[in-house]
Design a protein around this motif. Structure first.
Motif, PDB file in Angstrom:
ATOM      1  N   LEU A 215       0.826  -1.198   0.000  1.00 45.80           N
ATOM      2  CA  LEU A 215       0.000   0.000   0.000  1.00 45.80           C
ATOM      3  C   LEU A 215       0.868   1.258   0.000  1.00 45.80           C
ATOM      4  O   LEU A 215       1.853   1.344   0.741  1.00 45.80           O
ATOM      5  CB  LEU A 215      -0.906   0.023   1.233  1.00 45.80           C
ATOM      6  CG  LEU A 215      -1.881  -1.147   1.415  1.00 45.80           C
ATOM      7  CD1 LEU A 215      -2.706  -0.954   2.681  1.00 45.80           C
ATOM      8  CD2 LEU A 215      -2.794  -1.298   0.210  1.00 45.80           C
ATOM      9  N   ASN A 216       0.455   2.235  -0.799  1.00 46.90           N
ATOM     10  CA  ASN A 216       1.125   3.527  -0.741  1.00 46.90           C
ATOM     11  C   ASN A 216       0.517   4.376   0.387  1.00 46.90           C
ATOM     12  O   ASN A 216      -0.434   3.951   1.058  1.00 46.90           O
ATOM     13  CB  ASN A 216       1.068   4.248  -2.093  1.00 46.90           C
ATOM     14  CG  ASN A 216      -0.365   4.539  -2.537  1.00 46.90           C
ATOM     15  OD1 ASN A 216      -1.241   4.829  -1.738  1.00 46.90           O
ATOM     16  ND2 ASN A 216      -0.578   4.479  -3.854  1.00 46.90           N
ATOM     17  N   ARG A 217       1.054   5.555   0.580  1.00 44.06           N
ATOM     18  CA  ARG A 217       0.609   6.380   1.710  1.00 44.06           C
ATOM     19  C   ARG A 217      -0.871   6.735   1.597  1.00 44.06           C
ATOM     20  O   ARG A 217      -1.609   6.695   2.592  1.00 44.06           O
ATOM     21  CB  ARG A 217       1.446   7.660   1.781  1.00 44.06           C
ATOM     22  CG  ARG A 217       1.064   8.575   2.935  1.00 44.06           C
ATOM     23  CD  ARG A 217       1.962   9.791   3.006  1.00 44.06           C
ATOM     24  NE  ARG A 217       3.339   9.420   3.214  1.00 44.06           N
ATOM     25  CZ  ARG A 217       4.344  10.292   3.289  1.00 44.06           C
ATOM     26  NH1 ARG A 217       4.102  11.589   3.153  1.00 44.06           N
ATOM     27  NH2 ARG A 217       5.574   9.878   3.502  1.00 44.06           N
ATOM     28  N   THR A 218      -1.331   7.063   0.404  1.00 38.45           N
ATOM     29  CA  THR A 218      -2.743   7.417   0.214  1.00 38.45           C
ATOM     30  C   THR A 218      -3.647   6.239   0.536  1.00 38.45           C
ATOM     31  O   THR A 218      -4.700   6.395   1.169  1.00 38.45           O
ATOM     32  CB  THR A 218      -2.974   7.892  -1.233  1.00 38.45           C
ATOM     33  OG1 THR A 218      -2.177   9.050  -1.474  1.00 38.45           O
ATOM     34  CG2 THR A 218      -4.432   8.217  -1.476  1.00 38.45           C
ATOM     35  N   GLN A 219      -3.256   5.053   0.104  1.00 39.42           N
ATOM     36  CA  GLN A 219      -4.063   3.862   0.364  1.00 39.42           C
ATOM     37  C   GLN A 219      -4.080   3.508   1.849  1.00 39.42           C
ATOM     38  O   GLN A 219      -5.119   3.124   2.388  1.00 39.42           O
ATOM     39  CB  GLN A 219      -3.544   2.701  -0.474  1.00 39.42           C
ATOM     40  CG  GLN A 219      -3.780   2.889  -1.971  1.00 39.42           C
ATOM     41  CD  GLN A 219      -2.966   1.944  -2.826  1.00 39.42           C
ATOM     42  OE1 GLN A 219      -1.975   1.351  -2.369  1.00 39.42           O
ATOM     43  NE2 GLN A 219      -3.360   1.789  -4.075  1.00 39.42           N
ATOM     44  N   ARG A 220      -2.936   3.646   2.517  1.00 34.98           N
ATOM     45  CA  ARG A 220      -2.904   3.389   3.961  1.00 34.98           C
ATOM     46  C   ARG A 220      -3.822   4.351   4.701  1.00 34.98           C
ATOM     47  O   ARG A 220      -4.554   3.956   5.606  1.00 34.98           O
ATOM     48  CB  ARG A 220      -1.473   3.523   4.492  1.00 34.98           C
ATOM     49  CG  ARG A 220      -0.540   2.431   4.048  1.00 34.98           C
ATOM     50  CD  ARG A 220       0.705   2.371   4.921  1.00 34.98           C
ATOM     51  NE  ARG A 220       1.455   3.624   4.910  1.00 34.98           N
ATOM     52  CZ  ARG A 220       2.428   3.899   4.049  1.00 34.98           C
ATOM     53  NH1 ARG A 220       2.742   3.021   3.091  1.00 34.98           N
ATOM     54  NH2 ARG A 220       3.077   5.052   4.108  1.00 34.98           N
TER      55      ARG A 220
END
Length: 229
Positions: A192-197
């Motif tokens: 997961l990238n930061r936006t998804q997290r």
């Protein structure tokens, strides 16, 4: 998302879940209104749980439109499997209602109120307009707050309703711990990238707040002080 990130999500939830536990305790308070509250609970939870499989299927389908997203394929695979694990659980609630003396049509024939639509509907929005990974926050809360072991026995004793009226409570107390462990392994392994997290966390926190509101509404409904017919 690393195991430490999973621990971070669980830590965030641990800070707000006392609100949810307090609301659940009010809902299950032992008094003469408990049978009526249980009937309300069955109706409300049917409105929530009947959306579980369609939500997962829709999220999996959205994943399949994201072929270059490294999260999409393992997420879709998990959601397809989990949808089959959850299939038919809304029918358990209809059976519980019938065993409690309530016609199943009273659960299916009522339009869901706005607070139920807000709980479930936010997930449709995030799936369609952000990323289907949002659904993992919703699942984490619902399965991380399973009914306590022994609750079904206590409710049967204190309401006077037959044990068969509490099968969904009993079965979810048994099943959801294992499902939560599977979910943690999935989240820990997804890139997961930061936006998804952030989206997973926002979804989870929204779910806590909305589910607590649902329980509070059941606890304070006008019929809550009355016994069920």
């Amino acid at each position: 998302m690393s195991p430490s990130a999973v621990a971070g999500l669980r830590l965030e939830l641990s800070l707000v879940e006392p609100v949810l536990r307090t609301a659940a305790a009010r809902m299950w308070h032992s008094d003469t209104g408990l049978p009526g509250r249980y009937q309300h609970y069955l109706r409300s939870m049917h409105q929530v749980i009947r959306a579980s499989v369609p939500l997962m299927e829709r999220a999996a389908a959205r994943c399949e439109t994201l072929p270059h997203d490294p999260v999409a394929r393992p997420l879709a695979r998990y959601l397809r499997v989990h949808a089959e694990q959850e299939r038919g659980h809304d029918d358990w609630l209809l059976s519980d209602a019938e065993a409690s003396g309530t016609a199943p049509g009273k659960l299916t024939g009522t339009a869901p109120p706005a607070h139920v639509a807000a709980l479930v509907g936010a997930q449709y929005y995030w799936i369609e307009h952000s990323h289907p990974v949002a659904l993992l926050g919703y699942i984490a809360v619902l399965e991380g707050n399973a009914p306590a072991p022994g609750l079904a026995v206590r409710l049967a004793r204190e309401t006077g309703l037959p044990p068969a009226a509490f099968e969904t409570v009993r079965l979810h107390a048994d099943l959801d711990d294992g499902h939560s462990a599977d979910l943690d392994r999935l989240i820990g392994g997804l890139p997961l990238n930061r936006t998804q997290r952030s989206l997973v966390a926002v979804s989870a926190l929204h779910t806590v707040a909305a589910l607590a509101e649902l329980f509070d509404r059941i606890a304070t409904a006008p019929h809550a002080s009355e016994s069920a017919p």
